[in-house]
Design a protein around this motif. Structure first.
Motif, short mmCIF file in Angstrom:
data_model
loop_
_atom_site.label_atom_id
_atom_site.label_comp_id
_atom_site.label_asym_id
_atom_site.label_seq_id
_atom_site.Cartn_x
_atom_site.Cartn_y
_atom_site.Cartn_z
N SER A 239 -10.70 -6.89 -4.11
CA SER A 239 -10.61 -6.04 -2.91
C SER A 239 -10.17 -6.86 -1.70
O SER A 239 -9.31 -6.43 -0.93
N GLY A 240 -10.75 -8.06 -1.56
CA GLY A 240 -10.43 -8.93 -0.42
C GLY A 240 -8.98 -9.39 -0.45
O GLY A 240 -8.29 -9.36 0.57
N VAL A 241 -8.53 -9.82 -1.63
CA VAL A 241 -7.15 -10.33 -1.73
C VAL A 241 -6.16 -9.19 -1.46
O VAL A 241 -5.17 -9.36 -0.72
N ILE A 242 -6.44 -8.02 -2.02
CA ILE A 242 -5.52 -6.88 -1.85
C ILE A 242 -5.48 -6.42 -0.39
O ILE A 242 -4.42 -6.12 0.15
N GLU A 243 -6.64 -6.42 0.26
CA GLU A 243 -6.68 -6.05 1.68
C GLU A 243 -5.81 -7.01 2.50
O GLU A 243 -5.05 -6.59 3.37
N GLY A 244 -5.91 -8.31 2.20
CA GLY A 244 -5.09 -9.30 2.89
C GLY A 244 -3.61 -9.09 2.63
O GLY A 244 -2.78 -9.21 3.54
N HIS A 245 -3.27 -8.77 1.38
CA HIS A 245 -1.86 -8.51 1.04
C HIS A 245 -1.34 -7.28 1.78
O HIS A 245 -0.21 -7.27 2.26
N ARG A 246 -2.17 -6.23 1.85
CA ARG A 246 -1.74 -5.00 2.55
C ARG A 246 -1.44 -5.30 4.03
O ARG A 246 -0.46 -4.80 4.58
N MET B 183 8.54 -9.00 -1.80
CA MET B 183 7.81 -9.88 -2.72
C MET B 183 6.30 -9.54 -2.69
O MET B 183 5.65 -9.44 -3.73
N LEU B 184 5.78 -9.34 -1.49
CA LEU B 184 4.35 -9.04 -1.35
C LEU B 184 4.00 -7.67 -1.94
O LEU B 184 2.92 -7.48 -2.50
N ILE B 185 4.93 -6.73 -1.82
CA ILE B 185 4.72 -5.40 -2.40
C ILE B 185 4.64 -5.50 -3.92
O ILE B 185 3.75 -4.92 -4.55
N GLU B 186 5.55 -6.25 -4.51
CA GLU B 186 5.56 -6.42 -5.97
C GLU B 186 4.26 -7.13 -6.44
O GLU B 186 3.65 -6.74 -7.43
N GLN B 187 3.85 -8.15 -5.69
CA GLN B 187 2.59 -8.83 -6.04
C GLN B 187 1.42 -7.85 -5.94
O GLN B 187 0.52 -7.86 -6.79
N SER B 188 1.42 -7.02 -4.92
CA SER B 188 0.31 -6.07 -4.73
C SER B 188 0.24 -5.06 -5.86
O SER B 188 -0.84 -4.66 -6.28
#
Ligand SMILES: [Fe+2]
Length: 181
Positions: A106-113, A129-134
């Motif tokens: 949850s924390g990592v995904i929130e940071g990516h968003r 790139m960040l969208i694909e990682q997410s």
């Protein structure tokens, strides 16, 4: 892209590099420390996640370098820069680890968003790139959450944002007769 934008985007990416480095090390730690009835399922589920997240660190670091900034990958720098707690479970049951990993993802995904929002204007290439990682991170998050959900879609660790209480709640949720039926 201006030099200023490049530096700003690289700083955002360095924070994501720290989070992803922390995540792949944490996933390996869980792979080594998981015990109990669901050992093999969770142990084997995690290695492809480790590989995928490690590949994300490589492309993130190389994007930073492409922007003309030096990516920092040393353990000391990651620890010094991070704003979250170290993973705190040692040897523990599969469900307890998954409860804690739910919080980690949850924390990592929130940071990516947030990084996706912040890079939209200065650098859509980095944003892509960040969208694909997410997309991949959210898939792995679902793999973890599926172990903690009831048939009605209720998450046993709902509302819990700290590792130890989430692990405890997940363990209790797995034992409760209402959930095991
Ligand atoms: Fe292994």
């Amino acid at each position: 892209m201006s030099t200023r934008d490049g530096t700003e985007v690289a700083a955002i990416l360095q924070d994501r590099l720290n989070a992803l480095t922390d995540l792949h090390l944490t996933l390996k730690h869980v792979h080594w420390n998981v015990v109990g009835p669901h050992f093999i399922a969770v142990h084997e589920m995690l290695d492809p996640q480790v590989d995928a997240v490690r590949a994300m660190t490589d492309e993130t670091a190389e994007r930073i370098a492409t922007l003309g900034v030096s990516p920092i990958g040393t353990p000391g720098a990651v620890v010094a820069a991070r704003t979250w707690d170290d993973y705190s479970l040692g040897r523990a049951g599969a469900i307890e680890h998954l409860g804690a990993l739910e919080v980690v993802y949850s924390g990592v995904i929130e940071g990516h968003r947030k990084a996706i929002d912040a890079t939209e204007d200065p650098d859509p290439v980095t944003q892509d790139m960040l969208i694909e990682q997410s997309r991949q991170l959210e898939l792995f998050h679902w793999f973890v959450r599926a172990h903690l959900e009831s048939a009605g879609g209720e998450l046993s660790t709902e509302g819990e944002s700290h590792l130890q209480p989430a692990a405890k709640k997940a363990g209790e949720g797995a034992k409760s007769p209402r959930r095991s039926r």
